[in-house]
Write a protein that holds these residues in place. Structure first.
Motif, PDB file in Angstrom:
ATOM      1  N   LEU A 114     -37.289  59.847  -1.582  1.00 52.09           N
ATOM      2  CA  LEU A 114     -38.255  58.746  -1.660  1.00 52.09           C
ATOM      3  C   LEU A 114     -38.123  57.988  -2.976  1.00 52.09           C
ATOM      4  CD1 LEU A 114     -41.409  60.487  -0.140  1.00 52.09           C
ATOM      5  CD2 LEU A 114     -39.995  58.731   0.925  1.00 52.09           C
ATOM      6  N   ALA A 115     -37.935  58.713  -4.066  1.00 51.29           N
ATOM      7  CA  ALA A 115     -37.796  58.050  -5.372  1.00 51.29           C
ATOM      8  C   ALA A 115     -36.506  57.237  -5.424  1.00 51.29           C
ATOM      9  CB  ALA A 115     -37.818  59.092  -6.486  1.00 51.29           C
ATOM     10  N   THR A 116     -35.452  57.751  -4.801  1.00 50.38           N
ATOM     11  CA  THR A 116     -34.174  57.036  -4.792  1.00 50.38           C
ATOM     12  C   THR A 116     -34.270  55.756  -3.961  1.00 50.38           C
ATOM     13  OG1 THR A 116     -33.008  59.142  -4.990  1.00 50.38           O
ATOM     14  CG2 THR A 116     -31.704  57.250  -4.293  1.00 50.38           C
ATOM     15  N   VAL A 117     -35.024  55.819  -2.849  1.00 54.44           N
ATOM     16  CA  VAL A 117     -35.212  54.623  -2.016  1.00 54.44           C
ATOM     17  C   VAL A 117     -35.959  53.541  -2.789  1.00 54.44           C
ATOM     18  CG1 VAL A 117     -36.431  53.723   0.006  1.00 54.44           C
ATOM     19  CG2 VAL A 117     -35.104  55.830   0.186  1.00 54.44           C
ATOM     20  N   ALA A 118     -36.971  53.938  -3.545  1.00 54.84           N
ATOM     21  CA  ALA A 118     -37.773  52.960  -4.293  1.00 54.84           C
ATOM     22  C   ALA A 118     -37.069  52.454  -5.546  1.00 54.84           C
ATOM     23  CB  ALA A 118     -39.120  53.582  -4.681  1.00 54.84           C
ATOM     24  N   TYR A 119     -36.119  53.250  -6.068  1.00 55.33           N
ATOM     25  CA  TYR A 119     -35.547  52.942  -7.389  1.00 55.33           C
ATOM     26  C   TYR A 119     -34.890  51.570  -7.492  1.00 55.33           C
ATOM     27  CZ  TYR A 119     -32.885  53.223 -11.686  1.00 55.33           C
ATOM     28  OH  TYR A 119     -32.361  52.945 -12.926  1.00 55.33           O
ATOM     29  N   PRO A 120     -34.061  51.128  -6.537  1.00 56.27           N
ATOM     30  CA  PRO A 120     -33.406  49.819  -6.709  1.00 56.27           C
ATOM     31  C   PRO A 120     -34.393  48.672  -6.924  1.00 56.27           C
ATOM     32  CG  PRO A 120     -32.408  51.022  -4.893  1.00 56.27           C
ATOM     33  CD  PRO A 120     -33.633  51.781  -5.287  1.00 56.27           C
ATOM     34  N   TYR A 121     -35.573  48.778  -6.298  1.00 57.66           N
ATOM     35  CA  TYR A 121     -36.565  47.705  -6.435  1.00 57.66           C
ATOM     36  C   TYR A 121     -37.263  47.775  -7.793  1.00 57.66           C
ATOM     37  CZ  TYR A 121     -35.450  47.830  -1.535  1.00 57.66           C
ATOM     38  OH  TYR A 121     -34.750  47.843  -0.347  1.00 57.66           O
TER      39      TYR A 121
ATOM     40  N   ILE B 246     -38.351  40.662  -1.940  1.00 55.15           N
ATOM     41  CA  ILE B 246     -37.781  40.257  -0.651  1.00 55.15           C
ATOM     42  C   ILE B 246     -36.272  40.022  -0.784  1.00 55.15           C
ATOM     43  CG2 ILE B 246     -37.796  38.438   1.111  1.00 55.15           C
ATOM     44  CD1 ILE B 246     -40.825  38.058   0.366  1.00 55.15           C
ATOM     45  N   ALA B 247     -35.873  39.380  -1.870  1.00 52.80           N
ATOM     46  CA  ALA B 247     -34.439  39.136  -2.099  1.00 52.80           C
ATOM     47  C   ALA B 247     -33.682  40.448  -2.255  1.00 52.80           C
ATOM     48  CB  ALA B 247     -34.254  38.262  -3.342  1.00 52.80           C
ATOM     49  N   ASN B 248     -34.297  41.433  -2.907  1.00 59.96           N
ATOM     50  CA  ASN B 248     -33.639  42.727  -3.094  1.00 59.96           C
ATOM     51  C   ASN B 248     -33.522  43.486  -1.779  1.00 59.96           C
ATOM     52  OD1 ASN B 248     -32.809  43.581  -5.909  1.00 59.96           O
ATOM     53  ND2 ASN B 248     -34.810  42.692  -6.322  1.00 59.96           N
ATOM     54  N   MET B 249     -34.514  43.355  -0.916  1.00 66.93           N
ATOM     55  CA  MET B 249     -34.397  43.990   0.410  1.00 66.93           C
ATOM     56  C   MET B 249     -33.223  43.393   1.181  1.00 66.93           C
ATOM     57  SD  MET B 249     -38.141  44.940   1.953  1.00 66.93           S
ATOM     58  CE  MET B 249     -38.824  43.282   1.983  1.00 66.93           C
ATOM     59  N   GLN B 250     -33.034  42.081   1.037  1.00 63.73           N
ATOM     60  CA  GLN B 250     -31.890  41.440   1.693  1.00 63.73           C
ATOM     61  C   GLN B 250     -30.579  41.942   1.091  1.00 63.73           C
ATOM     62  OE1 GLN B 250     -33.316  37.336   1.013  1.00 63.73           O
ATOM     63  NE2 GLN B 250     -33.157  37.019   3.227  1.00 63.73           N
ATOM     64  N   GLU B 251     -30.546  42.023  -0.223  1.00 61.52           N
ATOM     65  CA  GLU B 251     -29.328  42.456  -0.918  1.00 61.52           C
ATOM     66  C   GLU B 251     -28.969  43.897  -0.554  1.00 61.52           C
ATOM     67  OE1 GLU B 251     -27.920  43.125  -5.528  1.00 61.52           O
ATOM     68  OE2 GLU B 251     -29.335  41.509  -5.087  1.00 61.52           O
ATOM     69  N   ASN B 252     -29.990  44.731  -0.369  1.00 66.28           N
ATOM     70  CA  ASN B 252     -29.753  46.139  -0.051  1.00 66.28           C
ATOM     71  C   ASN B 252     -29.574  46.384   1.449  1.00 66.28           C
ATOM     72  OD1 ASN B 252     -29.958  47.004  -2.755  1.00 66.28           O
ATOM     73  ND2 ASN B 252     -32.188  47.030  -2.625  1.00 66.28           N
ATOM     74  N   GLY B 253     -29.613  45.312   2.256  1.00 66.34           N
ATOM     75  CA  GLY B 253     -29.368  45.442   3.689  1.00 66.34           C
ATOM     76  C   GLY B 253     -30.532  45.987   4.484  1.00 66.34           C
ATOM     77  N   VAL B 254     -31.721  46.084   3.877  1.00 64.91           N
ATOM     78  CA  VAL B 254     -32.896  46.570   4.594  1.00 64.91           C
ATOM     79  C   VAL B 254     -33.362  45.513   5.584  1.00 64.91           C
ATOM     80  CG1 VAL B 254     -35.306  47.346   4.344  1.00 64.91           C
ATOM     81  CG2 VAL B 254     -33.570  48.046   2.673  1.00 64.91           C
ATOM     82  N   ILE B 255     -33.248  44.240   5.209  1.00 64.39           N
ATOM     83  CA  ILE B 255     -33.587  43.136   6.104  1.00 64.39           C
ATOM     84  C   ILE B 255     -32.434  42.145   6.115  1.00 64.39           C
ATOM     85  CG2 ILE B 255     -36.086  43.355   5.747  1.00 64.39           C
ATOM     86  CD1 ILE B 255     -35.941  41.005   3.802  1.00 64.39           C
ATOM     87  N   THR B 256     -32.360  41.349   7.172  1.00 63.47           N
ATOM     88  CA  THR B 256     -31.366  40.280   7.275  1.00 63.47           C
ATOM     89  C   THR B 256     -32.076  39.004   7.716  1.00 63.47           C
ATOM     90  OG1 THR B 256     -30.873  40.888   9.570  1.00 63.47           O
ATOM     91  CG2 THR B 256     -29.471  41.856   7.844  1.00 63.47           C
ATOM     92  N   THR B 257     -31.407  37.898   7.545  1.00 59.90           N
ATOM     93  CA  THR B 257     -31.973  36.602   7.932  1.00 59.90           C
ATOM     94  C   THR B 257     -31.079  35.961   8.979  1.00 59.90           C
ATOM     95  OG1 THR B 257     -32.839  36.350   5.680  1.00 59.90           O
ATOM     96  CG2 THR B 257     -32.811  34.391   7.066  1.00 59.90           C
ATOM     97  N   ASP B 258     -31.683  35.510  10.088  1.00 59.40           N
ATOM     98  CA  ASP B 258     -30.888  34.896  11.154  1.00 59.40           C
ATOM     99  C   ASP B 258     -30.670  33.409  10.877  1.00 59.40           C
ATOM    100  OD1 ASP B 258     -33.223  33.540  11.850  1.00 59.40           O
ATOM    101  OD2 ASP B 258     -33.732  34.946  13.456  1.00 59.40           O
ATOM    102  N   ASP B 259     -30.050  32.718  11.814  1.00 58.53           N
ATOM    103  CA  ASP B 259     -29.701  31.306  11.639  1.00 58.53           C
ATOM    104  C   ASP B 259     -30.935  30.422  11.493  1.00 58.53           C
ATOM    105  OD1 ASP B 259     -27.075  32.015  11.823  1.00 58.53           O
ATOM    106  OD2 ASP B 259     -26.907  31.553  13.968  1.00 58.53           O
TER     107      ASP B 259
END
Length: 823
Positions: A648-655, A773-786
């Motif tokens: 859990l700590a590792t998941v939160a760490y990048p943010y 939000i930008a970090n979630m995109q960078e880490n591949g947790v979320i993506t943005t469609d067309d």
């Protein structure tokens, strides 16, 4: 012979006393501990140039410092009959230029011979640099040329006049000793080669110190401005602007000259000395002292590199303070990138002569201005000037490090790619205030009040604050960052490619991003922890912003113990004293209130101080980020498996890393988290259970209070993340855009801030949600469609469920109540 020596010593003593009726010195390194002198080894001093006045100054400063005498024989059996020598010997008469040549003096040869004849003995050779006036400029004025102590060597008559004019501003620097034994050890069979090696090392040393203290020779400002307009890049920009806007080239050239004149600094030694006097008075008036730490980093890199000082930006005082500290420590003040808003009447010309060059807020739509500014920066770097700019752009209103802006960093990288003969090294600087001068105005701006434009009248209002005390201030220098190393990590073959003024390689953005993160991380890794920050951190972690004094003191001592048990970085400095001293200090500063009570006094934060203290808490929040993150996982759980905690700590760490600029890499963070778990167990905050589980203390105990308060150092940050995840799940995958998610998250955070009385203004800071939000995109947790809508998978659902471990029942319900509306 003894009679001759006695008369000679008496004459030198009389001359020294006469000289110091006029001469006043500023001395650096006159401390045996800072120099690392071994008391069991003899000391010999060396001056660069043969000069009676320099010898007399050396003798006086050796006496004042309590060093071994420079006038006595070297205290070694069969050794040289002196304790100092000159490296260069003068050739010429009274009115000649006084040319000096590195011909070994008899004393120099005698010292080397002694070292060769006694290989088991050592002598500490202390180089001493001396500057009369420390002039950094080379003007056309005949008087200034005659009386400036620059890179040229003064003759006897010129030296006499220099002492008359500049003697009261003499700078003396004792430098780290050389070991005679180590220097000549490999040349035991050749006295001539041993002489050459020692002389070469000393010549190199003196040249490097002179470069750091005086800086490179400056051309006349008018010549510099005219030269900018004649560069190939500016000529091309003039042609393009003239063709595009249908303007005569002469008018465009005049505009380019005007831009160059608006930008360029006009550094003046007279102004620097004036500012030194004024600022010395100012600091003594408003501060209780300036603590300077790790200055050796700046001194070392300034000798062979173009230095870019990159401090955090907390106050307008930053500009003045860093230049003052560098000058007082024997380094050339840098050229400072200042906003054009500071180029106001009276103040602007003074800042320009103190080294400031001015830049407009934005010049994206003005390619001519952008080209002139880029060329000016290229001249600075390629000629080896030191430069200072703030990577955050503006001042931090929350006390946190702001996201670095790439503009100036990109210009620096591009300039270095064009010409990398002169290495560029970044020196991060943390400037920490116990009480920032603009604190109250920051509160107004965070509440929505419009930022006041800088003006002379605004400056006059600030003068009224000079009767206040702003505590102590710390200037900590972080680990240096060679730009070449960053480029090697990003693009190994960068040296083999050709670059011009306009070329932007595809990997430039990646290099600038890496550089900006390293700069911000190194600034945060040199933080100065002070009593205000420690007190604010603990009190803001309580429910009612109040605590029994004894309990508060114990908690602060214990949290300081955490920082000592696992230091964040060697460049972090901790406050002197104990929790008891820190509480008393904050009370004296008017930042906390005391409520007398028979069972024990209560220390509390009241009114605007409760919000103001979040600023100082945020200064040091990153130091506690990981132990606080671990502690927060036990808010709603009695125990967890160790591997679950680490996961859990590792998941939160990048943010957290992106937001707080934590220094640990992704590869090492698991080891750091495990180490923090061990530390918390050792400190009694957690306990080891069976089946590799970690448990928390019993409810109602003081140790559980310690764990809970520790968790609250970071829990508001985690709550912000959960707000965003809750809103995203409310809408569902493919139903909301990033900008809408940012707006909805900000509104809900603002609502919760009101409902739960959260005092931290950054809790509903829109830029923090945007970054998450930008970090979630960078880490591949979320993506943005067309269509710009956010999509996510099951992984986000699992993380969101786990994230609820850190939320109280009340806050979970508040988030669910809002996110369920309209779902």
């Amino acid at each position: 012979m003894r009679l001759y020596q006695g008369i000679r010593s008496l004459i030198l003593t009389i001359l020294r006393k006469i000289l110091f009726l006029w001469v006043r010195t500023d001395v650096s390194g006159n401390n045996a501990e800072s120099l690392g002198l071994d008391p069991d080894k003899p000391v010999c001093y060396v001056l660069q140039y043969s000069s009676l006045s320099s010898r007399l100054v050396l003798e006086q400063e050796v006496i004042r410092a309590g060093f071994p005498g420079a006038t006595e024989a070297l205290p070694v059996k069969n050794g040289p009959s002196h304790s100092f020598f000159f490296l260069y010997r003068r050739i010429g008469g009274l009115f000649s230029g006084g040319r000096q040549t590195p011909v070994p003096t008899n004393e120099f040869k005698s010292l080397v011979r002694y070292g060769l004849e006694h290989p088991d003995r050592d002598v500490q050779i202390v180089p001493v640099s001396m500057f009369w006036g420390r002039s950094p400029d080379k003007e056309k004025s005949l008087v200034k040329l005659l009386l400036s102590d620059t890179w040229s060597v003064a003759g006897r008559l010129q030296k006499f006049l220099i002492i008359l004019v500049h003697g009261r501003n003499t700078y003396v620097q004792f430098n780290q000793p050389l070991s005679l034994k180590q220097v000549i050890d490999e040349y035991r069979h050749s006295e001539e080669r041993a002489n050459r090696k020692l002389a070469r090392l000393l010549r190199t040393h003196f040249r490097r110190v002179r470069q750091a203290v005086l800086g490179p020779d400056l051309s006349h400002r008018r010549t510099l401005v005219e030269g900018l307009v004649r560069t190939q890049a500016v000529k091309e920009a003039i042609r393009e602007t003239a063709a595009r806007d249908d303007i005569p080239p002469e008018k465009v050239r005049a505009k380019a000259y005007k831009y160059a004149d608006e930008i360029a600094a006009s550094m003046s030694i007279v102004t620097i000395r004036f500012l030194e006097v004024v600022l010395s008075w100012l600091w003594n008036r408003i501060y209780n002292g300036i603590a300077v730490n790790n200055i050796k980093v700046a001194k070392e890199v300034a000798q062979d590199n173009a230095v870019v000082y990159v401090p955090c930006h907390r106050s307008h005082i930053d500009y003045l303070l860093l230049s003052y500290v560098l000058y007082k420590n024997g380094l050339m003040p840098p050229h400072i990138a200042a906003g054009i808003n500071l180029n106001m009447p009276i103040v602007g010309p003074i800042l320009r002569r103190g080294g400031a060059f001015f830049m407009r807020r934005s010049f994206r739509d003005n390619p001519l201005y952008a080209t002139v500014f880029n060329e000016y920066m290229h001249v600075m770097f390629s000629r080896g000037y030191s430069v200072e700019y703030f990577v955050e752009g503006g001042r931090s209103r929350t006390g946190r490090m702001l996201q670095p802006r790439p503009g100036m960093l990109s210009m620096t990288v591009r300039s270095f790619l064009r010409d990398h003969r002169k290495p560029i090294v970044f020196v991060p600087v943390y400037i920490g205030y116990e009480k920032v001068m603009e604190g109250r105005s920051y509160l107004g701006e965070l509440r929505g009040k419009k930022k006041q434009k800088e003006s002379v009248f605004g400056l006059a209002k600030t003068v009224r604050k000079l009767t206040n005390s702003f505590g102590r201030v710390a200037v900590n220098f972080g680990d240096a960052i060679p730009l070449a190393d960053v480029l090697d990590d990003t693009h190994e073959s960068w040296r083999e490619e050709a670059y011009d003024a306009e070329y932007r390689p595809a990997w430039l953005t990646r290099a600038v991003d890496q550089l900006s993160l390293r700069v911000a991380s190194n600034i945060n890794a040199s933080v100065a922890v002070n009593p205000i920050g420690m007190t604010a951190t603990v009190l803001l972690g309580t429910d009612r912003l109040a605590m029994d004094e004894g309990q508060l003191i114990r908690l602060m001592d214990q949290y300081a113990g955490l920082l000592k048990a696992y230091p964040y970085a060697e460049t972090v400095t901790l406050p002197d004293g104990s929790g008891k001293d820190w509480v008393a200090y904050c009370e004296d500063m008017g930042l906390v209130t005391r409520q007398p009570q028979k069972l024990g006094d209560i220390i509390a934060l009241e009114g605007s101080n409760a919000i103001l203290m979040t600023y100082y808490r945020n200064n040091i929040q990153h130091l506690f980020a990981l132990p606080s993150l671990v502690a927060s996982l036990f808010e709603n759980r009695d125990s967890l498996r160790r591997d679950k905690i680490v996961f859990l700590a590792t998941v939160a760490y990048p943010y957290l890393q992106s937001e707080l600029f934590l220094k640990h890499s992704a590869d090492e963070v698991k080891g750091v988290i495990n180490h923090w778990i061990d530390i918390l167990v050792e400190q009694g905050l957690l306990e080891t259970l069976e089946d590799n589980r970690i448990g928390r203390p019993e409810e109602g105990t003081e140790v559980m209070l310690r764990l809970r308060v520790l968790s609250r150092f970071i829990i508001q940050t985690l709550e912000r993340y959960h707000i965003t995840l809750g809103i995203l799940r409310k809408y569902g995958s493919g139903k909301i855009s990033a900008s809408e998610l940012e707006e909805q998250s900000t509104l809900l955070a603002e609502r919760m801030s009101i409902l739960f009385g959260l005092n931290a203004p950054e809790f509903f800071d829109k830029t923090l949600f945007r970054n998450f939000i930008a970090n979630m995109q960078e880490n591949g947790v979320i993506t943005t469609d067309d269509n710009g809508l956010i999509n996510y998978g099951e992984g986000l659902e699992e993380v969101a469920d786990d994230a609820r471990l850190v939320l109280s029942v009340e806050k979970r319900q508040a988030i669910q109540q809002v996110t369920m509306l309209g779902a």
